[in-house]
Design a protein around this motif. Structure first.
Motif, PDB file in Angstrom:
ATOM      1  N   THR A   1      -2.600  10.473   0.718  1.00 35.52           N
ATOM      2  CA  THR A   1      -2.801  11.837   0.217  1.00 35.52           C
ATOM      3  C   THR A   1      -1.965  12.847   0.998  1.00 35.52           C
ATOM      4  N   ALA A   2      -1.781  12.625   2.298  1.00 36.86           N
ATOM      5  CA  ALA A   2      -0.919  13.524   3.071  1.00 36.86           C
ATOM      6  C   ALA A   2       0.513  13.463   2.580  1.00 36.86           C
ATOM      7  N   THR A   3       0.978  12.260   2.224  1.00 31.50           N
ATOM      8  CA  THR A   3       2.348  12.103   1.747  1.00 31.50           C
ATOM      9  C   THR A   3       2.525  12.747   0.380  1.00 31.50           C
ATOM     10  N   VAL A   4       1.562  12.575  -0.506  1.00 25.76           N
ATOM     11  CA  VAL A   4       1.638  13.227  -1.812  1.00 25.76           C
ATOM     12  C   VAL A   4       1.640  14.745  -1.651  1.00 25.76           C
ATOM     13  N   LEU A   5       0.795  15.258  -0.757  1.00 25.12           N
ATOM     14  CA  LEU A   5       0.740  16.706  -0.545  1.00 25.12           C
ATOM     15  C   LEU A   5       2.084  17.241  -0.060  1.00 25.12           C
ATOM     16  N   VAL A   6       2.708  16.548   0.893  1.00 25.96           N
ATOM     17  CA  VAL A   6       4.027  16.962   1.368  1.00 25.96           C
ATOM     18  C   VAL A   6       5.018  17.024   0.209  1.00 25.96           C
ATOM     19  N   ALA A   7       4.974  16.024  -0.657  1.00 25.31           N
ATOM     20  CA  ALA A   7       5.916  15.974  -1.779  1.00 25.31           C
ATOM     21  C   ALA A   7       5.677  17.099  -2.777  1.00 25.31           C
ATOM     22  N   LEU A   8       4.414  17.435  -3.011  1.00 26.63           N
ATOM     23  CA  LEU A   8       4.108  18.435  -4.039  1.00 26.63           C
ATOM     24  C   LEU A   8       4.178  19.865  -3.527  1.00 26.63           C
ATOM     25  N   GLN A   9       4.104  20.056  -2.226  1.00 30.55           N
ATOM     26  CA  GLN A   9       4.164  21.422  -1.690  1.00 30.55           C
ATOM     27  C   GLN A   9       5.586  21.972  -1.649  1.00 30.55           C
TER      28      GLN A   9
ATOM     29  N   ALA B   1      11.867  21.170  -3.357  1.00 25.32           N
ATOM     30  CA  ALA B   1      13.087  20.441  -3.007  1.00 25.32           C
ATOM     31  C   ALA B   1      12.792  18.960  -2.766  1.00 25.32           C
ATOM     32  N   VAL B   2      11.662  18.676  -2.137  1.00 24.69           N
ATOM     33  CA  VAL B   2      11.261  17.289  -1.923  1.00 24.69           C
ATOM     34  C   VAL B   2      10.959  16.624  -3.254  1.00 24.69           C
ATOM     35  N   ARG B   3      10.250  17.341  -4.114  1.00 19.24           N
ATOM     36  CA  ARG B   3       9.904  16.796  -5.444  1.00 19.24           C
ATOM     37  C   ARG B   3      11.170  16.491  -6.235  1.00 19.24           C
TER      38      ARG B   3
ATOM     39  N   PRO C   1      14.091   8.050  -6.330  1.00 16.04           N
ATOM     40  CA  PRO C   1      12.685   7.826  -5.937  1.00 16.04           C
ATOM     41  C   PRO C   1      12.503   6.817  -4.810  1.00 16.04           C
ATOM     42  N   ASN C   2      13.148   5.675  -4.880  1.00 20.40           N
ATOM     43  CA  ASN C   2      12.892   4.629  -3.883  1.00 20.40           C
ATOM     44  C   ASN C   2      13.255   5.087  -2.473  1.00 20.40           C
ATOM     45  N   ARG C   3      14.450   5.619  -2.311  1.00 20.40           N
ATOM     46  CA  ARG C   3      14.891   6.038  -0.987  1.00 20.40           C
ATOM     47  C   ARG C   3      14.115   7.259  -0.507  1.00 20.40           C
ATOM     48  N   THR C   4      13.884   8.203  -1.398  1.00 19.20           N
ATOM     49  CA  THR C   4      13.218   9.440  -0.985  1.00 19.20           C
ATOM     50  C   THR C   4      11.765   9.197  -0.621  1.00 19.20           C
TER      51      THR C   4
ATOM     52  N   PRO D   1      12.606  18.818  16.855  1.00 17.66           N
ATOM     53  CA  PRO D   1      12.878  20.249  16.646  1.00 17.66           C
ATOM     54  C   PRO D   1      12.262  20.753  15.344  1.00 17.66           C
ATOM     55  N   ASP D   2      11.788  22.003  15.392  1.00 20.57           N
ATOM     56  CA  ASP D   2      11.110  22.605  14.238  1.00 20.57           C
ATOM     57  C   ASP D   2      10.057  21.635  13.707  1.00 20.57           C
ATOM     58  N   PRO D   3       9.101  21.244  14.545  1.00 24.12           N
ATOM     59  CA  PRO D   3       8.216  20.120  14.233  1.00 24.12           C
ATOM     60  C   PRO D   3       7.275  20.327  13.061  1.00 24.12           C
ATOM     61  N   ASP D   4       6.947  21.588  12.735  1.00 22.33           N
ATOM     62  CA  ASP D   4       6.021  21.821  11.634  1.00 22.33           C
ATOM     63  C   ASP D   4       6.701  21.710  10.272  1.00 22.33           C
ATOM     64  N   ALA D   5       8.008  21.762  10.259  1.00 21.66           N
ATOM     65  CA  ALA D   5       8.755  21.707   8.998  1.00 21.66           C
ATOM     66  C   ALA D   5       8.841  20.280   8.470  1.00 21.66           C
ATOM     67  N   VAL D   6       9.022  20.161   7.159  1.00 24.13           N
ATOM     68  CA  VAL D   6       9.280  18.869   6.521  1.00 24.13           C
ATOM     69  C   VAL D   6      10.797  18.705   6.410  1.00 24.13           C
ATOM     70  N   ASP D   7      11.343  17.729   7.109  1.00 22.93           N
ATOM     71  CA  ASP D   7      12.786  17.476   7.113  1.00 22.93           C
ATOM     72  C   ASP D   7      13.015  16.005   6.801  1.00 22.93           C
ATOM     73  N   LEU D   8      13.374  15.719   5.559  1.00 24.82           N
ATOM     74  CA  LEU D   8      13.551  14.330   5.142  1.00 24.82           C
ATOM     75  C   LEU D   8      14.737  13.669   5.813  1.00 24.82           C
ATOM     76  N   ASP D   9      15.629  14.465   6.383  1.00 22.91           N
ATOM     77  CA  ASP D   9      16.811  13.905   7.035  1.00 22.91           C
ATOM     78  C   ASP D   9      16.721  14.012   8.558  1.00 22.91           C
ATOM     79  N   ARG D  10      15.535  14.174   9.061  1.00 21.00           N
ATOM     80  CA  ARG D  10      15.331  14.247  10.513  1.00 21.00           C
ATOM     81  C   ARG D  10      15.818  12.933  11.134  1.00 21.00           C
ATOM     82  N   PRO D  11      16.754  12.971  12.076  1.00 19.85           N
ATOM     83  CA  PRO D  11      17.355  11.721  12.554  1.00 19.85           C
ATOM     84  C   PRO D  11      16.418  10.820  13.339  1.00 19.85           C
ATOM     85  N   ASN D  12      15.378  11.373  13.940  1.00 18.98           N
ATOM     86  CA  ASN D  12      14.494  10.556  14.774  1.00 18.98           C
ATOM     87  C   ASN D  12      13.069  10.467  14.224  1.00 18.98           C
TER      88      ASN D  12
END
Length: 413
Positions: free
Chosen positions: A261-269, A272-274, A281-284, A338-349
């Motif tokens: 549910t946390a992952t779905v919420l991140v996607a729907l909020q 750009a993620v959606r 779909p598979n990679r994202t 860095p910027d830990p509260d943000a959702v960054d799908l390309d965060r390197p670590n």
């Protein structure tokens, strides 16, 4: 500041995830805790370890920071609770997560057999079937993805892993909730007494399952624990009781439910993620899963106990000090992410998160959980392309000592 002033300040700087404001947003505490010396929480009765570097130090040194206290023992409850457990002949042993080496090696090998890569792959058809059935059963263009999707979906999979019959799901879930209640020292004592009273029935039920597998082994976790696997012999019945009812059923259910549910919420909020899910779909979905695990770790943390006096993060801890490792705080440590509260799908670590722990006690069910999350999201976004949050939806969180999960996730399409 005098020692008395310091003690008063530490007492005021407390953490209680069962009540406001930490129930709604534990990061209020986490952010402040990372800027302070490691502090004892009067409510929890443990030192709060909140910084990523300190938690990694603990996880990387199991000789100094023993796992013996990782999860509470149900017999550590008040006398009136213990009396009910004794009346029901409820056994208690350590679990995989509570064991240090060398005993940990055998128990981990047997647990791993129940959630092996081959076993996870064999369960993929069931995951896809159950997720599809649940989405097909939605009516009226709206659903609560906690009660109508994540809960029944994860129940089906974890029960299949363990070997519980599908028709017993409701009573197994009720008993599982009782175990979680007994682990929670902040829960009302009366509720814990009632939970303990029901544990006798659970004990008798589990023993029936163990006896059945001893005579008729199957491809399930109970059989692996009874008969042995990966070159190790099986365990005594008391150990099997504790592993199945605790590490397998409680942890295997609550954490995955909340991660989905946390992952779905991140996607729907985030539109750009959606959009990225729609394009690839598979990679994202794999990227969203890891970033959600980092940002909203479903498991609050585990305990450790010091085997000697040791300095950690500038604080000298005596031998026998109990620590609570706050994985959710480490995953938003700004010195690491860095910027830990943000959702960054390309965060390197992103994969450096500790949602599943690290080191010796990395969660053995992590591959299973990731597969469950992936299938759950793929099914939702494939079958409901117009999926979005209900217009008036605001996230609220369960009152839980160990887990960080949504009370509901209302969506429309």
């Amino acid at each position: 500041m005098t020692s008395t002033d310091t003690a008063d300040a530490d007492a005021a700087f407390d953490f209680n995830p069962m009540v406001s404001p930490h129930r709604e947003d534990p990061h209020l505490f986490y952010r402040a805790a990372r800027e302070r010396p490691i502090t004892l929480s009067p409510s929890i009765g443990a030192y709060m370890v909140s910084r990523y570097a300190d938690i990694k130090t603990v996880l990387d040194d199991p000789d100094t920071f023993s796992s013996a206290a990782a999860l509470p023992m149900i017999y550590d409850n008040p006398p009136e609770v213990v009396a009910e457990l004794e009346a029901g002949n409820v056994p208690e042993t350590t679990m995989v997560v509570n064991e240090d080496e060398p005993r940990h090696r055998q128990m981990r090998a047997l647990f791993d057999a129940g959630v092996s890569g081959a076993r996870v792959r064999a369960l993929l058809p069931l995951m896809k079937q159950r997720a599809g059935e649940l989405v097909d059963g939605f009516t009226g263009g709206a659903a609560d993805l906690v009660s109508e999707y994540a809960i029944p979906y994860v129940q089906t999979i974890i029960n299949a892993v363990i070997g519980f019959p599908p028709e017993d799901t409701d009573r197994i879930q009720a008993w599982t909730d009782d175990v979680a209640m007994l682990w929670n020292p902040l829960a009302p004592v009366g509720d814990r007494v009632a939970a303990a009273r029901r544990m006798g029935d659970y004990t008798r039920y589990l023993q029936e399952q163990i006896d059945d597998r001893r005579a008729r082994p199957r491809e399930d976790m109970i059989s692996a624990l009874v008969h042995g696997a990966n070159g190790f012999p099986g365990l005594s019945d008391d150990y099997i009781h504790n592993i199945i009812r605790g590490a397998a059923r409680v942890a295997g259910f609550d954490t995955t439910r909340d991660a989905i549910t946390a992952t779905v919420l991140v996607a729907l909020q985030d539109p750009a993620v959606r959009d990225r899910i729609a394009e690839d779909p598979n990679r994202t979905i794999m990227k969203v899963t890891e970033e959600a695990l980092r940002r909203d770790a479903p498991h609050r943390g585990l305990f450790r106990i010091t085997t000697r006096e040791v300095e950690l993060g500038g604080t000298v801890l005596p031998q026998g000090a109990v620590l609570l490792l706050l994985f959710g705080s480490a995953n938003r440590d700004e010195t690491v992410f860095p910027d830990p509260d943000a959702v960054d799908l390309d965060r390197p670590n992103t994969h450096d998160h500790v949602a599943f722990g690290k080191g010796l006690h990395t969660c053995p069910g992590a591959p299973l959980a990731r597969a469950e999350i992936r299938v759950a999201l793929q099914t939702l976004f494939d079958q409901l392309p117009g999926l979005r949050l209900a217009e008036d939806y605001e996230p609220t969180y369960i009152a839980s000592y160990f887990f960080r999960g949504l009370e509901s996730l209302r969506v429309v399409w």
